[in-house]
Design a protein around this motif. Structure first.
Motif, PDB file in Angstrom:
ATOM      1  N   THR A   1       0.775  -1.112  -0.084  1.00 25.97           N
ATOM      2  CA  THR A   1      -0.023  -0.081  -0.129  1.00 25.97           C
ATOM      3  C   THR A   1       0.939   1.327  -0.062  1.00 25.97           C
ATOM      4  O   THR A   1       0.594   2.047  -0.700  1.00 25.97           O
ATOM      5  CB  THR A   1      -0.758  -0.076   1.189  1.00 25.97           C
ATOM      6  OG1 THR A   1      -1.568  -1.211   1.139  1.00 25.97           O
ATOM      7  CG2 THR A   1      -1.711   1.045   1.078  1.00 25.97           C
ATOM      8  N   GLY A   2       1.943   1.193   0.837  1.00 24.11           N
ATOM      9  CA  GLY A   2       2.616   2.337   0.787  1.00 24.11           C
ATOM     10  C   GLY A   2       3.547   2.761  -0.507  1.00 24.11           C
ATOM     11  O   GLY A   2       3.795   3.768  -0.967  1.00 24.11           O
ATOM     12  N   VAL A   3       4.124   1.619  -1.159  1.00 23.67           N
ATOM     13  CA  VAL A   3       4.912   1.507  -2.436  1.00 23.67           C
ATOM     14  C   VAL A   3       3.814   2.367  -3.353  1.00 23.67           C
ATOM     15  O   VAL A   3       3.929   3.191  -4.197  1.00 23.67           O
ATOM     16  CB  VAL A   3       5.552   0.437  -2.717  1.00 23.67           C
ATOM     17  CG1 VAL A   3       5.953   0.576  -4.246  1.00 23.67           C
ATOM     18  CG2 VAL A   3       6.790   0.262  -1.772  1.00 23.67           C
ATOM     19  N   SER A   4       2.416   1.592  -3.476  1.00 20.87           N
ATOM     20  CA  SER A   4       1.686   2.179  -4.318  1.00 20.87           C
ATOM     21  C   SER A   4       1.143   3.470  -4.336  1.00 20.87           C
ATOM     22  O   SER A   4       0.894   4.184  -5.233  1.00 20.87           O
ATOM     23  CB  SER A   4       0.156   1.107  -4.481  1.00 20.87           C
ATOM     24  OG  SER A   4       0.865  -0.234  -4.640  1.00 20.87           O
ATOM     25  N   LEU A   5       0.863   3.904  -2.934  1.00 26.72           N
ATOM     26  CA  LEU A   5       0.498   5.379  -2.930  1.00 26.72           C
ATOM     27  C   LEU A   5       1.492   6.249  -3.343  1.00 26.72           C
ATOM     28  O   LEU A   5       1.613   7.185  -3.852  1.00 26.72           O
ATOM     29  CB  LEU A   5      -0.044   5.568  -1.299  1.00 26.72           C
ATOM     30  CG  LEU A   5      -1.225   5.164  -1.004  1.00 26.72           C
ATOM     31  CD1 LEU A   5      -1.381   4.936   0.585  1.00 26.72           C
ATOM     32  CD2 LEU A   5      -2.373   5.568  -1.990  1.00 26.72           C
ATOM     33  N   PHE A   6       2.874   6.072  -2.922  1.00 25.77           N
ATOM     34  CA  PHE A   6       4.075   6.704  -3.272  1.00 25.77           C
ATOM     35  C   PHE A   6       4.152   6.771  -4.772  1.00 25.77           C
ATOM     36  O   PHE A   6       4.267   7.968  -5.259  1.00 25.77           O
ATOM     37  CB  PHE A   6       5.373   6.079  -2.719  1.00 25.77           C
ATOM     38  CG  PHE A   6       6.549   6.910  -3.101  1.00 25.77           C
ATOM     39  CD1 PHE A   6       6.840   8.074  -2.464  1.00 25.77           C
ATOM     40  CD2 PHE A   6       7.450   6.349  -3.982  1.00 25.77           C
ATOM     41  CE1 PHE A   6       7.854   8.837  -2.666  1.00 25.77           C
ATOM     42  CE2 PHE A   6       8.770   7.067  -4.301  1.00 25.77           C
ATOM     43  CZ  PHE A   6       8.883   8.259  -3.696  1.00 25.77           C
ATOM     44  N   PHE A   7       3.800   5.940  -5.441  1.00 25.49           N
ATOM     45  CA  PHE A   7       4.209   5.972  -6.835  1.00 25.49           C
ATOM     46  C   PHE A   7       2.964   6.646  -7.558  1.00 25.49           C
ATOM     47  O   PHE A   7       2.942   6.907  -8.684  1.00 25.49           O
ATOM     48  CB  PHE A   7       4.737   4.411  -7.382  1.00 25.49           C
ATOM     49  CG  PHE A   7       5.797   4.312  -7.434  1.00 25.49           C
ATOM     50  CD1 PHE A   7       6.822   4.522  -8.614  1.00 25.49           C
ATOM     51  CD2 PHE A   7       6.575   3.687  -6.435  1.00 25.49           C
ATOM     52  CE1 PHE A   7       8.208   4.587  -8.346  1.00 25.49           C
ATOM     53  CE2 PHE A   7       7.797   3.511  -6.315  1.00 25.49           C
ATOM     54  CZ  PHE A   7       8.790   4.013  -7.304  1.00 25.49           C
ATOM     55  N   GLU A   8       1.697   6.559  -6.901  1.00 27.01           N
ATOM     56  CA  GLU A   8       0.498   7.137  -7.559  1.00 27.01           C
ATOM     57  C   GLU A   8       0.760   8.699  -7.610  1.00 27.01           C
ATOM     58  O   GLU A   8       0.463   9.230  -8.294  1.00 27.01           O
ATOM     59  CB  GLU A   8      -0.627   6.969  -6.554  1.00 27.01           C
ATOM     60  CG  GLU A   8      -1.700   7.431  -6.886  1.00 27.01           C
ATOM     61  CD  GLU A   8      -2.638   6.302  -8.060  1.00 27.01           C
ATOM     62  OE1 GLU A   8      -3.255   6.618  -8.779  1.00 27.01           O
ATOM     63  OE2 GLU A   8      -2.169   5.304  -8.137  1.00 27.01           O
ATOM     64  N   PHE A   9       1.653   9.220  -6.474  1.00 20.83           N
ATOM     65  CA  PHE A   9       1.911  10.694  -6.549  1.00 20.83           C
ATOM     66  C   PHE A   9       3.072  11.057  -7.147  1.00 20.83           C
ATOM     67  O   PHE A   9       3.026  12.229  -7.804  1.00 20.83           O
ATOM     68  CB  PHE A   9       1.794  11.165  -4.911  1.00 20.83           C
ATOM     69  CG  PHE A   9       0.710  10.881  -4.335  1.00 20.83           C
ATOM     70  CD1 PHE A   9      -0.526  11.824  -4.514  1.00 20.83           C
ATOM     71  CD2 PHE A   9       0.599  10.219  -3.285  1.00 20.83           C
ATOM     72  CE1 PHE A   9      -1.763  11.957  -3.812  1.00 20.83           C
ATOM     73  CE2 PHE A   9      -0.731   9.896  -2.810  1.00 20.83           C
ATOM     74  CZ  PHE A   9      -1.739  10.905  -2.908  1.00 20.83           C
ATOM     75  N   VAL A  10       4.101  10.320  -7.359  1.00 24.28           N
ATOM     76  CA  VAL A  10       5.315  10.483  -7.962  1.00 24.28           C
ATOM     77  C   VAL A  10       5.405  10.130  -9.385  1.00 24.28           C
ATOM     78  O   VAL A  10       6.077  11.040 -10.060  1.00 24.28           O
ATOM     79  CB  VAL A  10       6.659   9.868  -7.346  1.00 24.28           C
ATOM     80  CG1 VAL A  10       7.858   9.871  -7.917  1.00 24.28           C
ATOM     81  CG2 VAL A  10       6.654  10.170  -5.588  1.00 24.28           C
ATOM     82  N   ASP A  11       4.652   9.365  -9.541  1.00 29.08           N
ATOM     83  CA  ASP A  11       4.584   8.680 -11.158  1.00 29.08           C
ATOM     84  C   ASP A  11       6.081   8.544 -11.722  1.00 29.08           C
ATOM     85  O   ASP A  11       6.430   8.991 -12.817  1.00 29.08           O
ATOM     86  CB  ASP A  11       3.962   9.914 -12.010  1.00 29.08           C
ATOM     87  CG  ASP A  11       3.343   9.686 -13.365  1.00 29.08           C
ATOM     88  OD1 ASP A  11       3.243   8.552 -13.584  1.00 29.08           O
ATOM     89  OD2 ASP A  11       3.581  10.094 -14.496  1.00 29.08           O
ATOM     90  N   GLY A  12       6.817   7.639 -11.169  1.00 34.76           N
ATOM     91  CA  GLY A  12       7.767   7.156 -11.308  1.00 34.76           C
ATOM     92  C   GLY A  12       7.669   6.025 -12.316  1.00 34.76           C
ATOM     93  O   GLY A  12       6.894   5.577 -12.750  1.00 34.76           O
ATOM     94  N   PRO A  13       9.304   5.775 -12.744  1.00 35.94           N
ATOM     95  CA  PRO A  13       9.153   4.878 -13.768  1.00 35.94           C
ATOM     96  C   PRO A  13       8.811   3.387 -13.196  1.00 35.94           C
ATOM     97  O   PRO A  13       8.953   3.129 -12.021  1.00 35.94           O
ATOM     98  CB  PRO A  13      10.696   4.852 -14.158  1.00 35.94           C
ATOM     99  CG  PRO A  13      11.355   5.580 -12.878  1.00 35.94           C
ATOM    100  CD  PRO A  13      10.461   6.236 -12.358  1.00 35.94           C
ATOM    101  N   GLN A  14       8.510   2.478 -14.115  1.00 37.76           N
ATOM    102  CA  GLN A  14       7.744   1.341 -13.852  1.00 37.76           C
ATOM    103  C   GLN A  14       8.896   0.262 -13.195  1.00 37.76           C
ATOM    104  O   GLN A  14       8.747  -0.296 -12.239  1.00 37.76           O
ATOM    105  CB  GLN A  14       7.403   0.511 -14.954  1.00 37.76           C
ATOM    106  CG  GLN A  14       6.239  -0.685 -14.780  1.00 37.76           C
ATOM    107  CD  GLN A  14       5.064  -0.236 -14.161  1.00 37.76           C
ATOM    108  OE1 GLN A  14       4.549   0.716 -14.179  1.00 37.76           O
ATOM    109  NE2 GLN A  14       4.575  -1.287 -13.507  1.00 37.76           N
ATOM    110  N   TRP A  15      10.154   0.421 -13.653  1.00 41.95           N
ATOM    111  CA  TRP A  15      11.419  -0.241 -13.198  1.00 41.95           C
ATOM    112  C   TRP A  15      11.486  -0.057 -11.592  1.00 41.95           C
ATOM    113  O   TRP A  15      11.889  -0.744 -11.032  1.00 41.95           O
ATOM    114  CB  TRP A  15      12.446  -0.262 -13.903  1.00 41.95           C
ATOM    115  CG  TRP A  15      13.139   1.115 -13.870  1.00 41.95           C
ATOM    116  CD1 TRP A  15      12.921   2.013 -14.902  1.00 41.95           C
ATOM    117  CD2 TRP A  15      13.887   1.724 -13.070  1.00 41.95           C
ATOM    118  NE1 TRP A  15      13.500   2.992 -14.667  1.00 41.95           N
ATOM    119  CE2 TRP A  15      14.434   2.975 -13.500  1.00 41.95           C
ATOM    120  CE3 TRP A  15      14.760   1.334 -11.785  1.00 41.95           C
ATOM    121  CZ2 TRP A  15      15.215   3.774 -12.662  1.00 41.95           C
ATOM    122  CZ3 TRP A  15      15.389   2.056 -10.947  1.00 41.95           C
ATOM    123  CH2 TRP A  15      15.739   3.317 -11.528  1.00 41.95           C
TER     124      TRP A  15
END
Length: 67
Positions: A26-40
């Motif tokens: 959940t933490g990683v998913s929320l972080f990448f929801e806001f950051v929009d980082g690369p898939q790798w």
């Protein structure tokens, strides 16, 4: 050994494992929801959860031994 016996024997450990996994994902998913980082990078953070899991529970065991 039945499922009920397994849950009685390892119930709290299984609950801790499940809780850690849910919180990490959940933490990683929320972080990448806001950051929009690369898939790798997303997959690397998910893989880092395995290392974090073992590190966390290893340090928890060490702390319990020192008590």
């Amino acid at each position: 050994m039945s499922l009920v016996d397994t849950l009685r024997e390892h119930g709290s450990g299984m609950l801790a494992d499940l809780t850690f996994a849910i919180v990490w994902v959940t933490g990683v998913s929320l972080f990448f929801e806001f950051v929009d980082g690369p898939q790798w990078a997303y997959y690397m953070f998910m893989l880092a959860g395995v290392v974090a899991y073992f590190g966390f529970f290893w340090s928890l065991d060490m702390a319990r031994e020192q008590r």
